[in-house]
Structure formats: structure tokens, C-alpha cells
Write an enzyme that holds these catalytic residues in place. Structure first.
Site, PDB file in Angstrom:
ATOM      1  N   ARG A  90       0.835  -1.206   0.000  1.00 20.13           N
ATOM      2  CA  ARG A  90       0.000   0.000   0.000  1.00 20.13           C
ATOM      3  C   ARG A  90       0.869   1.254   0.000  1.00 20.13           C
ATOM      4  O   ARG A  90       0.568   2.237  -0.697  1.00 20.13           O
ATOM      5  CB  ARG A  90      -0.917   0.001   1.228  1.00 20.13           C
ATOM      6  CG  ARG A  90      -1.734   1.277   1.360  1.00 20.13           C
ATOM      7  CD  ARG A  90      -2.607   1.272   2.590  1.00 20.13           C
ATOM      8  NE  ARG A  90      -3.373   2.498   2.690  1.00 20.13           N
ATOM      9  CZ  ARG A  90      -4.296   2.729   3.602  1.00 20.13           C
ATOM     10  NH1 ARG A  90      -4.573   1.805   4.520  1.00 20.13           N
ATOM     11  NH2 ARG A  90      -4.956   3.873   3.630  1.00 20.13           N
ATOM     12  N   HIS A 194     -16.533   4.044  -4.189  1.00 21.60           N
ATOM     13  CA  HIS A 194     -15.607   5.152  -4.020  1.00 21.60           C
ATOM     14  C   HIS A 194     -15.785   6.230  -5.085  1.00 21.60           C
ATOM     15  O   HIS A 194     -14.857   7.000  -5.368  1.00 21.60           O
ATOM     16  CB  HIS A 194     -14.153   4.662  -3.969  1.00 21.60           C
ATOM     17  CG  HIS A 194     -13.844   3.902  -2.722  1.00 21.60           C
ATOM     18  ND1 HIS A 194     -12.586   3.443  -2.401  1.00 21.60           N
ATOM     19  CD2 HIS A 194     -14.638   3.505  -1.682  1.00 21.60           C
ATOM     20  CE1 HIS A 194     -12.617   2.807  -1.244  1.00 21.60           C
ATOM     21  NE2 HIS A 194     -13.863   2.832  -0.791  1.00 21.60           N
ATOM     22  N   TYR A 244     -13.904  10.440  -1.494  1.00 17.88           N
ATOM     23  CA  TYR A 244     -13.015  10.006  -2.580  1.00 17.88           C
ATOM     24  C   TYR A 244     -13.126  10.906  -3.807  1.00 17.88           C
ATOM     25  O   TYR A 244     -12.241  10.905  -4.664  1.00 17.88           O
ATOM     26  CB  TYR A 244     -13.304   8.555  -2.972  1.00 17.88           C
ATOM     27  CG  TYR A 244     -12.877   7.561  -1.925  1.00 17.88           C
ATOM     28  CD1 TYR A 244     -11.575   7.080  -1.880  1.00 17.88           C
ATOM     29  CD2 TYR A 244     -13.769   7.112  -0.962  1.00 17.88           C
ATOM     30  CE1 TYR A 244     -11.177   6.175  -0.914  1.00 17.88           C
ATOM     31  CE2 TYR A 244     -13.377   6.209   0.017  1.00 17.88           C
ATOM     32  CZ  TYR A 244     -12.082   5.750   0.039  1.00 17.88           C
ATOM     33  OH  TYR A 244     -11.686   4.856   1.003  1.00 17.88           O
TER      34      TYR A 244
END
Length: 421
Positions: A90, A194, A244
Site C-alpha cells: 500500500r 468510491h 473520494y
């Protein structure tokens, strides 16, 4: 009723366990299995999970295992909450795109594609094993990017529903601002995972009074601050976008910010280290307050409600990720959208959605096209497929960026991409 959690060693898991314990009348779980290959983490999380059940008087049993096939056998539902490559992967997703002037984020843009490429093959392998060991089980996917994961699962013929906590987070926030119970708040939540907007907030039912104008008038500053967007944008749009959407509405501003501070992955890794130290304390028998900083707020409530609806055939309405099937007529039927749907033992049925303004429909159509290409790249590999997916993404869209990002994506993820080794 048996449930299994793949990725049960996640530091998220005590949030889920707390929900199972508190909401046992909604979802009476007899057996809960936490499955994870990381034995040390699993032992720590599993120990706390058992103490939470005991503290709250839950009669169900909790077991931990690294054996996926045994763990899911005969389960009624299997929750997926895994992260291929962990926080280290990540961290890379959130950093190398910035070298090309593009947002670095784990579900959006080039970083989101990298996560999808690493994760789709793993999720599909797990799903096939679930189909063998528990052919009647529902798969509830909380693994990001949820829209692409759900599309992959449904396309392969699995009984799957995608779950995100954005809608329930808004529901809880708006309920607090309006001083009503969450169950009274009904959202006109529409878009893709998102990539969603709240176009109406209704009290008392789907046909109730729309109080969104009142919310924006009275609490617009606080809502905008949570989203890190100017209040004027909310007033001009008359909707509340998912946070988002900031990556789209303020992309260059976000890139400048991300270049000046540690990645979110680095922050989360530090939080996780503290949490695991806490979980090792045999006196701890409840989820710690620090867990709220890890993310995933209200995930447990959403997961319990969805599993209950699927397994107990309640037929209630929840926001899920599921096939479009004509709900948004400008998208293919097999696109995966995030909207309110009736949920029961036979699956999900999206409710009718009022026509989408071109301002939102255009972006939804564009990102859907990207998700199509992203899934092709995840399923079949190849540099050219990765390049085309990146070129199609509205946050990239230039061949020089797409070329450079393709090279970086492959270089940083080669160990997870069988076709790139």
C-alpha cells in the site's frame, strides 16, 4: 450459523467482532472462524476476539486457523477483508504515482489499479475454494477496490455482494446532525464504489421529506470540512460527494499535499503496531479507542446487516455493490454499481434510481470503462492491458503518464504478478 472471515488477522477484525457481539439478535452466529496465513497476528487478534465475545456474553465460539479450506467449510457466509502485499505494498501504491504527478491512493488511479492487479487473482482463487467447501455460502467482499473485486466475483459465477462503509458512515453522521436515529435516515446514494454522491437525505422512508437542503444550510461547513472540500462546492452542486471525489475535484491540490507528508500507509502501519501491542494484553476485552483511527468506521454494523439479510432473507434495503442490470441505463448490465438494493436470500435487487445528471453520469461512465479494462488486465495480464487501463482513467488520460506509470506499476509489483516475473 457459521461465518468465516478471510483476513481475520487484520487489525480491523475487533471492530467486526464487537459488531457480532453487540448485534447477536440481528445475526445469531454460532461459530466464527478467523482465517489468516499470518499466524502471530492471527493469534493476537483471535485472543482479543474471544475475550470480546466473553465480555459481552456471546455464546458463540471463535476459532482461528491458517487452513482456508477447513475454515470456510460449511459456512453460511464468508467475509473477505484481505490486503495482498500488506501495508508495504500500500505504501508503494501511495508513493510511486506521485513521481508522475498523479495521485497516490490505494483504490483510486494508478495505485488502485496496482492493488486490483495484485488482488483479483487471489480473491478468485479463494472464491473457488469457498465454492468447493461451502457451495451455498455467500461471499461478502470488503476487499478494495470493492467494485472491481465484486465484478470479478460475479463474472466468475460466485454468490457475491460488495460492501463499503461510505454510505453507512454518511447515514450515521447525518442522523447525529439531525438528532434522529440512523434507521430513520434514507440516502439517495448513487454511483460506483468510491465514486458516489448523496443526492437526497430522506427522513422516515425512501419517500420521506428530503432534508439535504436543510443539512447543507445548517451544517455545510462541518460536512465540507470532513470531506476536505470547499463549502461552496457543496452549495453549488447541491449534493454531498464521497470524500473520494476529492481526488477528482481537487486532484492537483491533493498531489501537492501528498508530496509533503508521510503516506497514509505509513500512518496506518504505525497505528497497527500499537494496536497489536494492545491486543497482546490479556486484560483487554474490548476494541480500543485507537482502532477508530485505523479506518473502517461502522464496518461491523454494515457487515452484520448485510449478512443477516442474505442469510435470514429479511428483504430490507441496504447500500451494496452489485450488478447494474438496467438501474443506470447508460451503463452495461454487468457493470457493478453502488446503490440501495433490496437484499434477501436470493441476492440483491437494486431499487429504481432517478436519472443521473450528466455531471455525474459522465464520470461514472468513464470510470466504469476504466474498471472494465482494469479487470481485463487483472485477469489476463500484459503490459499493454495495464497501459490501456491507465490511459482510460480520468485522473491520468495522457499517454506519457500512462507509459511511465505502467513501468513503475510493474516494477513495484513484479513479485505479485505472475505474468511479469
Amino acid at each position: 450459523m457459521k461465518l468465516a472471515v478471510v483476513g481475520g488477522g487484520s487489525t480491523y477484525t475487533p471492530e467486526l467482532i464487537d459488531g457480532f457481539a453487540r448485534l447477536r439478535d440481528t445475526l445469531p452466529v454460532n461459530e466464527l472462524v478467523l482465517i489468516d496465513p499470518a499466524a502471530q497476528r492471527l493469534d493476537l487478534v483471535g485472543g482479543l476476539a474471544k475475550r470480546i465475545f466473553a465480555r459481552q456474553g456471546h455464546p458463540g465460539t471463535i476459532t482461528v486457523t491458517s487452513d482456508l479450506d477447513a475454515g470456510v467449510r460449511d459456512a453460511g457466509a464468508v467475509l473477505l477483508q484481505l490486503r495482498v502485499g500488506g501495508q508495504a505494498a500500500r505504501n508503494e501504491d501511495e508513493t510511486w504515482p506521485l513521481e508522475c504527478g498523479c495521485v497516490g491512493q490505494e483504490t483510486t488511479g494508478a495505485g488502485g489499479l496496482a492493488k486490483a492487479l495484485r488482488t483479483v487473482p487471489v480473491v478468485l482463487d479463494i472464491a473457488e475454494r469457498v465454492r468447493e467447501a461451502a457451495p451455498d455460502a455467500w461471499i461478502i467482499d470488503f476487499t478494495n477496490p470493492v467494485g472491481i473485486m465484486t465484478r470479478a466475483l460475479l463474472q466468475a459465477g460466485h454468490k457475491a455482494v460488495g460492501l463499503c462503509n461510505v454510505a453507512i458512515g454518511f447515514q450515521r453522521k447525518f442522523a447525529a446532525l439531525l438528532d434522529v436515529t440512523p434507521g430513520e435516515v434514507h440516502l439517495d446514494h448513487v454511483g460506483l464504489n468510491h465514486l458516489t454522491w448523496e443526492r437526497a437525505v430522506r427522513i422516515g422512508g425512501p419517500g420521506g421529506e428530503n432534508v439535504l437542503p436543510r443539512l447543507l444550510a445548517g451544517h455545510g461547513d462541518a460536512i465540507a470540512a470532513d470531506l476536505h472540500l470547499p463549502r461552496t462546492i457543496l452549495d453549488r452542486l447541491g449534493v454531498v460527494p464521497s470524500y473520494y471525489l476529492r481526488y477528482f475535484y481537487a486532484h492537483d491540490e491533493v498531489v501537492r499535499e501528498l508530496r509533503t507528508k508521510p503516506s497514509r500507509a505509513a500512518e496506518v502501519a504505525a497505528i497497527e503496531a500499537q494496536l497489536l501491542d494492545m491486543y497482546a494484553d490479556p486484560a483487554l476485552a474490548e476494541k480500543p479507542e485507537l482502532l477508530a483511527k485505523r479506518g473502517g468506521a461502522f464496518y461491523s454494523e454494515a457487515a452484520v446487516a448485510l449478512a443477516s439479510s442474505l442469510l435470514r432473507d429479511t428483504g430490507d434495503v441496504q447500500v451494496v455493490n452489485t450488478y447494474n442490470n438496467g438501474t443506470l441505463p447508460f451503463l452495461p448490465d454487468n457493470a457493478v454499481i453502488e446503490v440501495p438494493a433490496t437484499v434477501g436470500a436470493s441476492g440483491t435487487a437494486p431499487l429504481p434510481v432517478p436519472p443521473l445528471d450528466p455531471l455525474y453520469a459522465g464520470l461514472v461512465a468513464n470510470v466504469t470503462a476504466y474498471e472494465d479494462l482494469a479487470l481485463e488486465a487483472a485477469l489476463h495480464g500484459g503490459r499493454d492491458r495495464v497501459f490501456k487501463a491507465l490511459l482510460s482513467h480520468p485522473l491520468i488520460g495522457q499517454y506519457e503518464y500512462a507509459d511511465a506509470l505502467t513501468d513503475r506499476l510493474i516494477a513495484h509489483n513484479r513479485e505479485h504478478l505472475a505474468w511479469a516475473r
